[in-house]
Design an enzyme around this catalytic site. Structure first.
Site, PDB file in Angstrom:
ATOM      1  N   HIS A  17       0.022   0.498   1.251  1.00 52.05           N
ATOM      2  CA  HIS A  17      -0.607  -0.439   0.315  1.00 52.05           C
ATOM      3  C   HIS A  17      -0.068  -0.180  -1.100  1.00 52.05           C
ATOM      4  O   HIS A  17      -0.459   0.789  -1.742  1.00 52.05           O
ATOM      5  CB  HIS A  17      -2.126  -0.255   0.296  1.00 52.05           C
ATOM      6  CG  HIS A  17      -2.796  -0.677   1.562  1.00 52.05           C
ATOM      7  ND1 HIS A  17      -3.009  -1.993   1.858  1.00 52.05           N
ATOM      8  CD2 HIS A  17      -3.298   0.031   2.596  1.00 52.05           C
ATOM      9  CE1 HIS A  17      -3.615  -2.085   3.044  1.00 52.05           C
ATOM     10  NE2 HIS A  17      -3.799  -0.876   3.515  1.00 52.05           N
TER      11      HIS A  17
ATOM     12  N   HIS B  66       3.523  -2.428   7.641  1.00 51.64           N
ATOM     13  CA  HIS B  66       2.981  -1.701   8.785  1.00 51.64           C
ATOM     14  C   HIS B  66       4.080  -1.532   9.826  1.00 51.64           C
ATOM     15  O   HIS B  66       4.851  -2.455  10.065  1.00 51.64           O
ATOM     16  CB  HIS B  66       1.823  -2.512   9.380  1.00 51.64           C
ATOM     17  CG  HIS B  66       1.469  -2.104  10.777  1.00 51.64           C
ATOM     18  ND1 HIS B  66       1.692  -2.907  11.867  1.00 51.64           N
ATOM     19  CD2 HIS B  66       0.923  -0.958  11.256  1.00 51.64           C
ATOM     20  CE1 HIS B  66       1.291  -2.285  12.961  1.00 51.64           C
ATOM     21  NE2 HIS B  66       0.824  -1.108  12.631  1.00 51.64           N
TER      22      HIS B  66
ATOM     23  N   VAL C  70       5.451   2.736  16.424  1.00 50.56           N
ATOM     24  CA  VAL C  70       6.170   2.891  17.688  1.00 50.56           C
ATOM     25  C   VAL C  70       5.356   3.847  18.549  1.00 50.56           C
ATOM     26  O   VAL C  70       4.761   4.803  18.040  1.00 50.56           O
ATOM     27  CB  VAL C  70       7.604   3.438  17.502  1.00 50.56           C
ATOM     28  CG1 VAL C  70       8.521   2.344  16.969  1.00 50.56           C
ATOM     29  CG2 VAL C  70       7.639   4.651  16.575  1.00 50.56           C
ATOM     30  N   ARG C  71       5.296   3.564  19.833  1.00 50.89           N
ATOM     31  CA  ARG C  71       4.420   4.369  20.695  1.00 50.89           C
ATOM     32  C   ARG C  71       4.958   4.435  22.120  1.00 50.89           C
ATOM     33  O   ARG C  71       5.650   3.527  22.593  1.00 50.89           O
ATOM     34  CB  ARG C  71       3.003   3.790  20.686  1.00 50.89           C
ATOM     35  CG  ARG C  71       2.922   2.350  21.109  1.00 50.89           C
ATOM     36  CD  ARG C  71       1.532   1.741  20.880  1.00 50.89           C
ATOM     37  NE  ARG C  71       1.517   0.342  21.299  1.00 50.89           N
ATOM     38  CZ  ARG C  71       1.890  -0.687  20.534  1.00 50.89           C
ATOM     39  NH1 ARG C  71       2.300  -0.483  19.291  1.00 50.89           N
ATOM     40  NH2 ARG C  71       1.869  -1.921  21.001  1.00 50.89           N
TER      41      ARG C  71
ATOM     42  N   HIS D  11      13.317 -11.260   8.428  1.00 55.83           N
ATOM     43  CA  HIS D  11      13.431 -11.670   9.830  1.00 55.83           C
ATOM     44  C   HIS D  11      14.881 -11.611  10.320  1.00 55.83           C
ATOM     45  O   HIS D  11      15.122 -11.339  11.491  1.00 55.83           O
ATOM     46  CB  HIS D  11      12.806 -13.051  10.036  1.00 55.83           C
ATOM     47  CG  HIS D  11      11.311 -12.965  10.231  1.00 55.83           C
ATOM     48  ND1 HIS D  11      10.740 -12.881  11.474  1.00 55.83           N
ATOM     49  CD2 HIS D  11      10.296 -12.906   9.342  1.00 55.83           C
ATOM     50  CE1 HIS D  11       9.421 -12.781  11.350  1.00 55.83           C
ATOM     51  NE2 HIS D  11       9.116 -12.802  10.067  1.00 55.83           N
TER      52      HIS D  11
ATOM     53  N   HIS E 141     -10.567 -15.830  13.434  1.00 58.13           N
ATOM     54  CA  HIS E 141     -11.782 -16.312  12.762  1.00 58.13           C
ATOM     55  C   HIS E 141     -11.455 -16.976  11.425  1.00 58.13           C
ATOM     56  O   HIS E 141     -12.342 -17.511  10.765  1.00 58.13           O
ATOM     57  CB  HIS E 141     -12.770 -15.166  12.568  1.00 58.13           C
ATOM     58  CG  HIS E 141     -12.280 -14.102  11.634  1.00 58.13           C
ATOM     59  ND1 HIS E 141     -11.123 -13.370  11.843  1.00 58.13           N
ATOM     60  CD2 HIS E 141     -12.783 -13.640  10.466  1.00 58.13           C
ATOM     61  CE1 HIS E 141     -10.952 -12.526  10.867  1.00 58.13           C
ATOM     62  NE2 HIS E 141     -11.939 -12.657  10.010  1.00 58.13           N
TER      63      HIS E 141
END
Lengths: 302, 302
Positions: free
Chosen positions: A98, A108, A111-112, A143, A173
């Protein structure tokens, strides 16, 4: 397949990725340093959380490495589409930055790697950018970098993963996107998507593109002037970030459900956020333009 | 049972309750007025949202009346423990008040009535208070008022409903309570809990106790001095409020799932909230004392 990367190698590479990213962000900021907290998870494993605050550019940034393992509850297993409770091991790097200036986007990256006791495994990850004010030229350039990364590994990836990011970061929402998207992918496994080594290479390349890509945003915008109205709009946009992460982000709910360290999971929260009832930007303003871009249900940046 | 209150009577009484509460809060504040937004729900029904901002005491307050009806999706039905999709009608009043002064607590009250197409119905509701700094004497007095209310209707209620509130407003990911609790109840139906008229009377009495009880907190604390450190602690405590509402509050998720109006549901959000990584109060400080009280897993206020 005997040469396929094993858990210990993946864990070790994830840690090194965290080191490289933190070094890159410190260099970019030029002032703030990361502090490190090592933590242990009750059910097995732990992590290395690194947070910087009050930098030249970054008001708050967190880069988290974790490697957790143990037994997944039935609920947590189901939320992953697994039939029953199972042993698991998960490792990865996750970060949210931030900036103080409303002219520099939030970013943000994650990787996992996940594996179960019965030898199922997959990779996931991605990166995305959330500008306070959308700069369309910069969005296109970002991009393009993502497309170049994808094309070097698998030409179909960019289309698939940028659409996936758009869907994933959609605030249902609010009927708006969190930001300008990026890449999101999950459950990449062999042989459907290539070899394990190829997938791991793609995931590592994603992690290593982060600082390079984010540098562009930071350096192009860090010296732009701004005033109180831009700061107020930043605080408003951050409230949407909070809403996304707490209402819809599966990483956040999975982490909190599986006994992850709350402070590490919620280091994604902005330092300060504002809610104003029924806020509407002034007609014709740059704030309105950004909101209109975010409401585009099918943005094609390139 | 022919005299049992019917939907149209309940709806009408809920609207009148909203009127009385808004009048009471305007009188208490002495400056700000509610603005009203009428809204229509696509699937059926709508509501009357009232918000005040920048008052003498109340920085932001929302008092929402709604009456929504239509068909409940299978997911939403399941989240209510119903076997299948069903017609439904729901009406109620819900409010959250965020004072400017850190010395005046946040408060929340909700009363609601729900009925399905096949004639199941129930009442739910409650009220609770979230001080920035817990004043134990005031907490006891508040709980005594709640006990008096309960005892006038059903002696077992206070114990049941204050425990239920404590469990409901527990932030599982923080191991702390949102505030000093209050009452929470749901699924009150006849004949198990009395007649429909008795239950409706209890629910209306709960709604009408709100202004009376909250007045005590406001008038005892509105003129207390405070400075920057109290304001910072307020911003921190509000981040916990945000986390509770977006992560755990079933009313929020039910509202967003069933196509409620987002701005009305999220008018519970504080005007400004702060996240600081791994915040810990100073040893021996009043902030630490409040955090310790909130971590009590079995508070007995009276």
């Amino acid at each position: 397949m005997n040469d396929a990367p094993q858990l210990n190698e993946i864990v070790s590479d994830m840690k090194q990725l965290q080191d490289r990213i933190c070094a890159g962000l410190e260099a970019l900021d030029g002032k703030a340093r990361f502090r490190e907290d090592n933590w242990v998870r009750e059910g097995g494993g732990g992590g290395r959380s690194r947070v910087m605050e009050n930098g030249n550019v970054f008001e708050k940034g967190g880069v988290n490495f974790s490697h957790v393992h143990g037994t997944l509850s039935t609920d947590a297993a189901r939320s992953l589409g697994l039939a029953a409770a199972t042993d698991f091991s998960a490792t990865g790097v996750s970060l949210v930055i931030h900036p103080l200036s409303p002219m520099v986007p939030v970013s943000h990256m994650n990787v996992r790697y996940f594996e179960t006791g019965d030898n199922q495994w997959w990779f996931g990850g991605g990166m995305d950018v959330t500008p306070v004010y959308v700069n369309e030229l910069q969005a296109k350039q970002f991009h393009q970098q993502l497309k170049d990364l994808c094309d070097a590994h698998q030409p179909a990836y960019y289309d698939r993963f940028s659409k996936w990011a758009h869907e994933y970061f959609w605030l249902r929402h609010r009927n708006e996107s969190r930001g300008i998207g990026g890449l999101f992918f999950d459950r990449l496994t062999a042989p459907a998507e290539g070899t394990k080594q190829q997938l791991f290479d793609f995931v590592k390349a994603t992690g290593d593109l982060f600082v390079e890509a984010y540098c562009q945003f930071v350096n192009a915008n860090r010296n732009l002037p701004f005033g109180e109205s831009e700061t107020q709009f930043k605080l408003f946009r951050r409230s949407r970030y909070v809403e996304f992460n707490l209402l819809w982000d599966r990483g956040t709910s999975f982490g909190l459900q599986t006994g992850g360290r709350t402070e590490s999971i919620l280091m994604s929260m902005p330092p300060l956020a504002k809610w104003e009832y029924d806020y509407r930007p002034e007609p014709g303003s740059k704030e309105e333009k950004t909101m209109q871009i975010l409401q585009n249900t099918d943005p094609r940046w390139i």
